[in-house]
Enzyme design. Structure first.
Site, mmCIF file in Angstrom:
data_model
loop_
_atom_site.group_PDB
_atom_site.id
_atom_site.type_symbol
_atom_site.label_atom_id
_atom_site.label_comp_id
_atom_site.label_asym_id
_atom_site.label_seq_id
_atom_site.Cartn_x
_atom_site.Cartn_y
_atom_site.Cartn_z
ATOM 1 C CD GLN A 98 -2.910 -1.162 2.315
ATOM 2 O OE1 GLN A 98 -2.789 -0.361 3.232
ATOM 3 N NE2 GLN A 98 -3.846 -2.086 2.292
ATOM 4 C CG ASP B 130 -4.374 -9.440 3.593
ATOM 5 O OD1 ASP B 130 -4.042 -8.717 4.547
ATOM 6 O OD2 ASP B 130 -4.477 -9.018 2.427
ATOM 7 N NE ARG C 241 -7.643 -9.099 9.521
ATOM 8 C CZ ARG C 241 -7.599 -8.748 8.243
ATOM 9 N NH1 ARG C 241 -6.475 -8.892 7.569
ATOM 10 N NH2 ARG C 241 -8.670 -8.294 7.640
HETATM 11 C C1 S3P Z 1 -2.683 -4.679 0.042
HETATM 12 C C2 S3P Z 1 -1.524 -4.732 0.783
HETATM 13 C C3 S3P Z 1 -1.459 -5.332 2.120
HETATM 14 C C4 S3P Z 1 -2.665 -6.216 2.414
HETATM 15 C C5 S3P Z 1 -3.944 -5.557 2.007
HETATM 16 C C6 S3P Z 1 -3.944 -5.259 0.522
HETATM 17 C C7 S3P Z 1 -2.657 -4.037 -1.279
HETATM 18 O O1 S3P Z 1 -1.408 -4.311 3.102
HETATM 19 O O2 S3P Z 1 -2.705 -6.561 3.766
HETATM 20 O O3 S3P Z 1 -5.060 -6.384 2.295
HETATM 21 O O4 S3P Z 1 -3.606 -4.232 -2.075
HETATM 22 O O5 S3P Z 1 -1.682 -3.324 -1.573
HETATM 23 P P1 S3P Z 1 -0.029 -3.569 3.505
HETATM 24 O O6 S3P Z 1 0.425 -2.785 2.348
HETATM 25 O O7 S3P Z 1 -0.413 -2.681 4.652
HETATM 26 O O8 S3P Z 1 0.933 -4.649 3.897
#
Ligand code: S3P
Length: 441
Positions: A166, A318, A349
């Site tokens: 993200q 996840d 979680r």
């Molecule tokens: C995601 C990245 C992950 C994941 C989330 C989706 C994404 O989070 O847990 O469900 O689509 O880039 P983080 O970037 O916080 O690790």
């Protein structure tokens, strides 16, 4: 109105199903489509609350987003304008964080908000690199609601402080509109859907290896994207995890999941199941140019405990709640390290998963970023608090399929944020998930 559900022990699960479209890919297809000149068609889009929120936010910036049929959507990009009202991202951390990056790149001023859970999640991890790029923001304690002040970002060199796709994607999306090159160093690689999808929209990006398995991404600034043609969204491995886990713990089951994305940064759960002794076969079925896709078949086999080290955590971040449920049925003590990020997901979680297991008779020990689970034959019978977290809700329902006494959850509504139709699909395989009395409605 609260929808409580109960899942009780069943005989073997059997059948073949297709999981819904991948959530990460769905968000990205909508956002890139909204930035691109021309009309992009997305097929297999995940029509779940999180993604629908992103669709309406993209619309809020001026792009046209239209549903053409089941899973089939068109997005006609526009030059983004500052929305008059706050954009609401619901429960979706991915939506909020990626949209912040994209909005920063387009120089718009915008306020983002979300539900109670999202308002509690950290956004400073996005606002900090955006500030380095010259984008000012206003947020109380780094949480939503967040106001971004429009301006032209400048490219930066940024080393990811944690393996978060993200954060990486937000900086890349901001970099698309920046003055000068954006360079991101990723010491521990994480999901790369943005990098894989960008070229389909005419985006330019180079990827170089960094010592120790990491990567360096170089993104030229001031890019104009062009419509991505047809963007197919493959099945979500994080959703496929639940029926596969169910087959792994219900004796005699044989379940096939069709069309699952097997991006190497998303297959950690499947590898963990195999390492525990599950009989999992993978048949590739295409997607070579973007995301790899396969049909997965799991035949029940007795499981043994495993240890997963911290370096592997991004590949199944996840999936830990459902993996912990599987571990509760595996002979021996399993240990999972490097779980600090679980504390700031849709719920805490790590705590919610430990409570789920304890409520069902499993011995569990946790630290700040690890969990140990003594596997065996859990008795079940627990009433699980989901904390409005879809993955906790689904994990508990899967557990109930193999415990002596049924497992109850306090709320099934949030499942719709990522896996609409989960209960019907599971019952179609032979599960027995039933609503209980509703309250307050
Ligand atoms: C995601 C990245 C992950 C994941 C989330 C989706 C994404 O989070 O847990 O469900 O689509 O880039 P983080 O970037 O916080 O690790």
């Amino acid at each position: 109105m609260v929808s409580t559900y109960r899942s009780r022990r069943v005989g073997p699960l059997n059948g073949a199903i297709s999981p819904p479209g991948d959530k990460s890919v769905s968000h990205r297809a909508l956002i890139l489509g909204g930035l691109a000149e021309g009309t992009t068609t997305i097929t297999g889009l995940l029509e779940a609350d999180d993604v629908l929120r992103t669709a309406s936010c993209v619309r809020g910036f001026g792009a046209a987003v239209e549903r053409q049929g089941e899973g089939s959507w068109t997005v006609t990009g526009a030059s983004w304008s500052s929305p008059a009202q706050a954009l609401y991202c619901g429960n979706s951390g991915t939506g909020a964080r990626l949209l912040m990056g994209a909005a920063a790149g387009q120089g718009v001023s915008v306020t983002f908000d979300g539900d109670q859970s999202l308002r509690g999640r950290p956004m400073e991890r996005i606002l900090a690199p955006l500030r380095e790029m010259g984008i000012e923001s206003d947020a109380r304690e780094g949480k939503l609601p967040v106001r971004l002040v429009g301006g032209r970002p400048r490219g930066i060199e940024y080393r990811l402080p944690k393996p978060s796709a993200q954060i990486k994607s937000a900086v890349l999306l901001a970099g698309l509109g920046a003055e000068g090159e954006t360079v991101i160093e990723e010491p521990v690689p994480c999901r790369d859907h943005t990098e894989r999808m960008l070229p389909q929209f005419g985006g330019r990006l180079t990827i170089e290896p960094l010592g120790g398995g990491g990567r360096r991404l170089r993104l030229p600034g001031a890019q104009r994207l062009t419509a991505g043609g047809i963007v197919p969204v493959p099945g979500d491995p994080s959703s496929a995890a639940f029926p596969l886990a169910a087959a792994a713990i219900v004796d005699g089951s044989v379940v096939t999941l069709r069309g699952v994305m097997t991006n190497p940064h998303r297959t950690g759960f499947f590898e963990a199941l195999s390492a525990m002794g599950a009989d999992l076969s993978t048949v590739p079925v295409g997607g070579e140019e973007g995301e790899a896709i396969a049909d997965l078949t799991l035949r029940y086999a007795p499981l043994t405990a495993i240890h997963i080290t911290a370096d592997k955590a991004p590949g199944l971040i996840d999936e830990y709640p459902i993996l912990c449920v599987v571990a509760a049925f595996a002979a021996g003590t399993s240990r999972f390290d490097g779980l600090g990020e679980l504390r700031v997901k849709e719920s805490d979680r790590l705590a919610a998963t430990a409570a789920l297991l304890r409520a069902n008779g499993v011995d569990v020990r946790t630290g700040e970023d690890w969990i140990e689970i003594d596997g065996g034959r859990p008795g079940g019978g627990g009433a699980v608090a989901t904390h409005h977290d879809h993955r906790i809700a689904m994990s508990a329902l899967v557990m109930g399929m193999a415990t002596a006494a049924p497992v109850t959850i306090d709320d099934a509504d949030m499942i719709a944020t990522s896996f609409p139709g989960f209960i019907d699909l599971m019952n179609g395989l032979g599960a027995a998930i039933e609503p209980m009395a509703t309250e307050g409605g």
